[in-house]
Design a protein around this motif. Structure first.
Motif, PDB file in Angstrom:
ATOM      1  N   UNK A 130      -7.552 -50.839 -33.790  1.00  0.00           N
ATOM      2  CA  UNK A 130      -7.360 -49.323 -34.496  1.00  0.00           C
ATOM      3  C   UNK A 130      -6.639 -49.494 -35.716  1.00  0.00           C
ATOM      4  N   UNK A 131      -7.467 -48.920 -36.747  1.00  0.00           N
ATOM      5  CA  UNK A 131      -6.726 -48.969 -38.122  1.00  0.00           C
ATOM      6  C   UNK A 131      -7.056 -47.651 -38.872  1.00  0.00           C
ATOM      7  N   UNK A 132      -6.619 -47.353 -40.049  1.00  0.00           N
ATOM      8  CA  UNK A 132      -6.839 -46.099 -40.847  1.00  0.00           C
ATOM      9  C   UNK A 132      -7.328 -46.697 -42.081  1.00  0.00           C
ATOM     10  N   UNK A 133      -8.404 -46.395 -42.478  1.00  0.00           N
ATOM     11  CA  UNK A 133      -9.181 -46.481 -43.717  1.00  0.00           C
ATOM     12  C   UNK A 133      -9.344 -45.340 -44.616  1.00  0.00           C
ATOM     13  N   UNK A 134      -9.010 -45.240 -45.706  1.00  0.00           N
ATOM     14  CA  UNK A 134      -8.962 -44.025 -46.800  1.00  0.00           C
ATOM     15  C   UNK A 134      -8.822 -42.611 -45.761  1.00  0.00           C
ATOM     16  N   UNK A 135      -7.969 -42.878 -44.911  1.00  0.00           N
ATOM     17  CA  UNK A 135      -7.288 -41.512 -44.072  1.00  0.00           C
ATOM     18  C   UNK A 135      -8.529 -41.160 -43.045  1.00  0.00           C
ATOM     19  N   UNK A 136      -9.229 -42.322 -42.596  1.00  0.00           N
ATOM     20  CA  UNK A 136     -10.047 -42.383 -41.371  1.00  0.00           C
ATOM     21  C   UNK A 136      -9.897 -43.214 -40.509  1.00  0.00           C
ATOM     22  N   UNK A 137      -9.831 -42.829 -39.060  1.00  0.00           N
ATOM     23  CA  UNK A 137      -9.601 -43.640 -38.236  1.00  0.00           C
ATOM     24  C   UNK A 137     -11.013 -44.720 -37.822  1.00  0.00           C
ATOM     25  N   UNK A 138     -10.680 -45.969 -37.674  1.00  0.00           N
ATOM     26  CA  UNK A 138     -11.832 -46.981 -37.738  1.00  0.00           C
ATOM     27  C   UNK A 138     -11.381 -47.710 -36.463  1.00  0.00           C
ATOM     28  N   UNK A 139     -12.309 -48.064 -35.455  1.00  0.00           N
ATOM     29  CA  UNK A 139     -12.193 -48.907 -34.406  1.00  0.00           C
ATOM     30  C   UNK A 139     -13.076 -50.048 -34.530  1.00  0.00           C
ATOM     31  N   UNK A 140     -12.332 -51.273 -34.267  1.00  0.00           N
ATOM     32  CA  UNK A 140     -13.156 -52.455 -34.497  1.00  0.00           C
ATOM     33  C   UNK A 140     -13.200 -53.082 -33.096  1.00  0.00           C
ATOM     34  N   UNK A 141     -14.292 -53.519 -32.678  1.00  0.00           N
ATOM     35  CA  UNK A 141     -14.444 -54.151 -31.146  1.00  0.00           C
ATOM     36  C   UNK A 141     -14.626 -55.600 -31.308  1.00  0.00           C
ATOM     37  N   UNK A 142     -13.893 -56.407 -30.805  1.00  0.00           N
ATOM     38  CA  UNK A 142     -14.101 -57.772 -30.656  1.00  0.00           C
ATOM     39  C   UNK A 142     -14.938 -57.922 -29.262  1.00  0.00           C
ATOM     40  N   UNK A 143     -15.937 -58.711 -29.534  1.00  0.00           N
ATOM     41  CA  UNK A 143     -16.843 -58.877 -28.669  1.00  0.00           C
ATOM     42  C   UNK A 143     -17.378 -60.075 -28.025  1.00  0.00           C
TER      43      UNK A 143
END
Length: 98
Positions: free
Chosen positions: A26-39
Motif C-alpha cells: 500500500x502506498x500513496x501517490x499524488x494523494x491517492x491510495x494505491x495497492x500493488x499485488x505481488x502475484x
C-alpha cells in the motif's frame, strides 16, 4: 493493514488450491491510495481458476481459457523423474556425479 490481510485471505478463497497473493503493498501517490499485488507464478501443469472458471489473456481482454490451452498447461511437467532413467552402458562401478 489488517483489512489488506483479510483481502488476501478472501481472494485465496476463490482460486485453485486456495493460492493467494504473495503480498499486498500500500502506498500513496499524488494523494491517492494505491495497492500493488505481488502475484506468484502459476504452478506448472496446473491451470488456475477464479471462482471455478479458467481465464486467459487475448490482447488486452480476459477471455475463457480454450480447451487446447487448458490441455497444454496440464501437459507441463514440474520435474522429470531421473530415478526412472536407464543410462546406456552404465555399471554399478561408475561414479555418480551431480
Amino acid at each position: 493493514m489488517k483489512s489488506l490481510q483479510k483481502l488476501k485471505y478472501d481472494l485465496s478463497q476463490h482460486t485453485t488450491d486456495r493460492n493467494t497473493l504473495r503480498d499486498i503493498f500500500e502506498l500513496e501517490v499524488e494523494g491517492k491510495r494505491v495497492l500493488m499485488f505481488q502475484i506468484p507464478a502459476a504452478p506448472r501443469g496446473i491451470p488456475m481458476a477464479w471462482q471455478g472458471h479458467f481465464y486467459a489473456r487475448r490482447g488486452e481482454s480476459l477471455v475463457a481459457l480454450d480447451m487446447s490451452k487448458y490441455e497444454e498447461i496440464r501437459r507441463q511437467t514440474v520435474n522429470e523423474d531421473w530415478t526412472a532413467e536407464v543410462v546406456a552402458d552404465a555399471t554399478i562401478d561408475d561414479t555418480l556425479q551431480a
